[in-house]
Design an enzyme around this catalytic site. Sequence first.
Site, PDB file in Angstrom:
ATOM      1  N   LYS A  79     -20.052   3.294   3.862  1.00  0.00           N
ATOM      2  CA  LYS A  79     -19.061   2.428   3.211  1.00  0.00           C
ATOM      3  C   LYS A  79     -19.446   2.297   1.752  1.00  0.00           C
ATOM      4  CE  LYS A  79     -15.545  -0.266   4.578  1.00  0.00           C
ATOM      5  NZ  LYS A  79     -14.616  -0.092   5.689  1.00  0.00           N
ATOM      6  N   ASP A 118     -10.038   1.197   1.547  1.00  0.00           N
ATOM      7  CA  ASP A 118     -10.338  -0.076   2.206  1.00  0.00           C
ATOM      8  C   ASP A 118      -9.657  -1.157   1.347  1.00  0.00           C
ATOM      9  OD1 ASP A 118     -12.017  -1.305   4.467  1.00  0.00           O
ATOM     10  OD2 ASP A 118     -12.693  -2.472   2.775  1.00  0.00           O
ATOM     11  N   SER A 149      -3.555   5.407   6.762  1.00  0.00           N
ATOM     12  CA  SER A 149      -3.894   5.406   8.190  1.00  0.00           C
ATOM     13  C   SER A 149      -3.390   4.146   8.890  1.00  0.00           C
ATOM     14  CB  SER A 149      -5.414   5.517   8.354  1.00  0.00           C
ATOM     15  OG  SER A 149      -6.042   4.453   7.670  1.00  0.00           O
TER      16      SER A 149
HETATM   17  P1  NAI Z   1      -3.023  -5.271   4.267  1.00  0.00           P
HETATM   18  O1  NAI Z   1      -3.722  -5.757   3.042  1.00  0.00           O
HETATM   19  O2  NAI Z   1      -1.909  -4.282   4.115  1.00  0.00           O
HETATM   20  O3  NAI Z   1      -2.422  -6.521   5.079  1.00  0.00           O
HETATM   21  C1  NAI Z   1      -3.131  -7.689   5.316  1.00  0.00           C
HETATM   22  C2  NAI Z   1      -2.113  -8.829   5.443  1.00  0.00           C
HETATM   23  O4  NAI Z   1      -2.793 -10.003   5.857  1.00  0.00           O
HETATM   24  C3  NAI Z   1      -1.402  -9.161   4.129  1.00  0.00           C
HETATM   25  O5  NAI Z   1      -0.015  -9.251   4.362  1.00  0.00           O
HETATM   26  C4  NAI Z   1      -1.996 -10.517   3.738  1.00  0.00           C
HETATM   27  O6  NAI Z   1      -1.081 -11.350   3.017  1.00  0.00           O
HETATM   28  C5  NAI Z   1      -2.317 -11.098   5.106  1.00  0.00           C
HETATM   29  N1  NAI Z   1      -3.350 -12.147   5.114  1.00  0.00           N
HETATM   30  C6  NAI Z   1      -4.510 -12.194   4.419  1.00  0.00           C
HETATM   31  N2  NAI Z   1      -5.200 -13.297   4.752  1.00  0.00           N
HETATM   32  C7  NAI Z   1      -4.477 -13.952   5.693  1.00  0.00           C
HETATM   33  C8  NAI Z   1      -4.658 -15.131   6.442  1.00  0.00           C
HETATM   34  N3  NAI Z   1      -5.740 -15.886   6.279  1.00  0.00           N
HETATM   35  N4  NAI Z   1      -3.701 -15.508   7.317  1.00  0.00           N
HETATM   36  C9  NAI Z   1      -2.586 -14.756   7.482  1.00  0.00           C
HETATM   37  N5  NAI Z   1      -2.363 -13.617   6.804  1.00  0.00           N
HETATM   38  C10 NAI Z   1      -3.284 -13.227   5.919  1.00  0.00           C
HETATM   39  O7  NAI Z   1      -4.178  -4.707   5.225  1.00  0.00           O
HETATM   40  P2  NAI Z   1      -4.017  -3.704   6.448  1.00  0.00           P
HETATM   41  O8  NAI Z   1      -4.234  -2.302   6.003  1.00  0.00           O
HETATM   42  O9  NAI Z   1      -2.785  -4.068   7.200  1.00  0.00           O
HETATM   43  O10 NAI Z   1      -5.301  -4.076   7.328  1.00  0.00           O
HETATM   44  C11 NAI Z   1      -5.335  -5.278   8.092  1.00  0.00           C
HETATM   45  C12 NAI Z   1      -6.734  -5.472   8.628  1.00  0.00           C
HETATM   46  O11 NAI Z   1      -7.103  -4.374   9.447  1.00  0.00           O
HETATM   47  C13 NAI Z   1      -7.816  -5.559   7.544  1.00  0.00           C
HETATM   48  O12 NAI Z   1      -8.790  -6.490   7.962  1.00  0.00           O
HETATM   49  C14 NAI Z   1      -8.399  -4.161   7.514  1.00  0.00           C
HETATM   50  O13 NAI Z   1      -9.758  -4.168   7.082  1.00  0.00           O
HETATM   51  C15 NAI Z   1      -8.306  -3.777   8.980  1.00  0.00           C
HETATM   52  N6  NAI Z   1      -8.261  -2.342   9.216  1.00  0.00           N
HETATM   53  C16 NAI Z   1      -7.279  -1.584   8.634  1.00  0.00           C
HETATM   54  C17 NAI Z   1      -7.235  -0.225   8.849  1.00  0.00           C
HETATM   55  C18 NAI Z   1      -6.155   0.622   8.254  1.00  0.00           C
HETATM   56  O14 NAI Z   1      -6.063   1.799   8.665  1.00  0.00           O
HETATM   57  N7  NAI Z   1      -5.344   0.126   7.351  1.00  0.00           N
HETATM   58  C19 NAI Z   1      -8.221   0.454   9.703  1.00  0.00           C
HETATM   59  C20 NAI Z   1      -9.171  -0.459  10.336  1.00  0.00           C
HETATM   60  C21 NAI Z   1      -9.173  -1.800  10.065  1.00  0.00           C
END
Ligand code: NAI
Length: 351
Positions: A79, A118, A149
């Site tokens: 990472k 990330d 992804s």
């Molecule tokens: P993203 O940034 O597109 O979406 C995250 C969403 O959560 C945003 O809409 C944000 O406003 C909301 N948010 C943040 N804090 C919040 C809270 N306290 N309460 C409610 N909503 C809140 O991120 P993404 O790509 O959708 O990833 C989501 C999670 O999954 C992250 O933790 C990421 O590390 C994890 N992840 C993502 C992967 C991927 O392929 N995108 C792969 C593995 C894990």
Amino acid sequence: MFEELLRNWDGEHVVARFDEPSNAWMFVGVHSTVLGPAMGGTRMKVYRSADEALHDALRLSQAMTMKQAAAGLDFGGGKAVLAVSDIPAHGSAARRELMLRYGGLVESLGGSYLTAADMNTGEADLDIVGERTTHVLGRSLACGGSGSSGGATAVGVFHALRASVRHAFGSDDLSQRRVLVQGVGAVGSHLATLLRDAGARLVLADIDDVRATRVAEELGVETVPAIHVLDTECDAFSPCATGGVLSAEAIPLLRCRVVAGAANNQLATPWDADRIHDRGILYAPDYVANAGGVIHLAGYERLGWDEARVRARLAGIDQTLTDLFARSEREGITTAAAADRLALERLARAS
Ligand code: NAI
């Protein structure tokens, strides 16, 4: 503090560079190359100190080793963290220059570390990184990558939810279930669509009210205010926002039977695995449930898999979890401990 962090870390090596033009620290943690080159995303964040940033890189790289091992992929865990003083604006010259220098750093590691996206980094950044190195995954389709992804991660979490619901309720018919999705970003919004199509009664929450309302209206489902996520009654809770959601304070408030989501590091501390277990809530270990992202990147960009093969591996998350739940009961351990055993056994066999 640097010394203490490194002494207590069981990884292979860390690269640290101070990037003078941006006043940023760049840390790359190569935790393990036992199974193959270390793979993991690049987090860009404003940290309180360089120590805190290094700590994040070390901790996250270790979690990537476990994720790859449990997913049965021949990649290791790594990472990177870009600890900036301000997040440079998308499309700015400062951001482009930072990404080019970071690409140079990744290139200098000779392929022991494969970078990806990330928090606060995405396809456009990786396209720039790719101007300096080939050791990059998740560039845009136009630049020769496999794109975001997020969709694959959502499909994997959907399989994880189905396996968890089946174990907890004896049937995986989601039309009988109320599912709460926290965070409707790249992963959560796609997951919400899959769940709606499977007939689940959906409730969505996001700290960005505008986004929550937009997605809910598109799907014709309910929302709850983000502060009421924990005390909203549901069958399954899917954290798809940030880490640390399952803490000593939060777990007693939960009103669900299942937790299965995409967020990394959902347990605030290792003891929270026992707390959630003791409450009789079935927890799908995060790094097993959210492995869809690495399956997509590794499959399309390094292993030559076609869509059918990637989809089959995503569906395999169901069986992995079904086996883990059985092992947890058989061995009298938490589901998180069962996942760790699975990953560590694979690593031990390979080394
Ligand atoms: P993203 O940034 O597109 O979406 C995250 C969403 O959560 C945003 O809409 C944000 O406003 C909301 N948010 C943040 N804090 C919040 C809270 N306290 N309460 C409610 N909503 C809140 O991120 P993404 O790509 O959708 O990833 C989501 C999670 O999954 C992250 O933790 C990421 O590390 C994890 N992840 C993502 C992967 C991927 O392929 N995108 C792969 C593995 C894990």
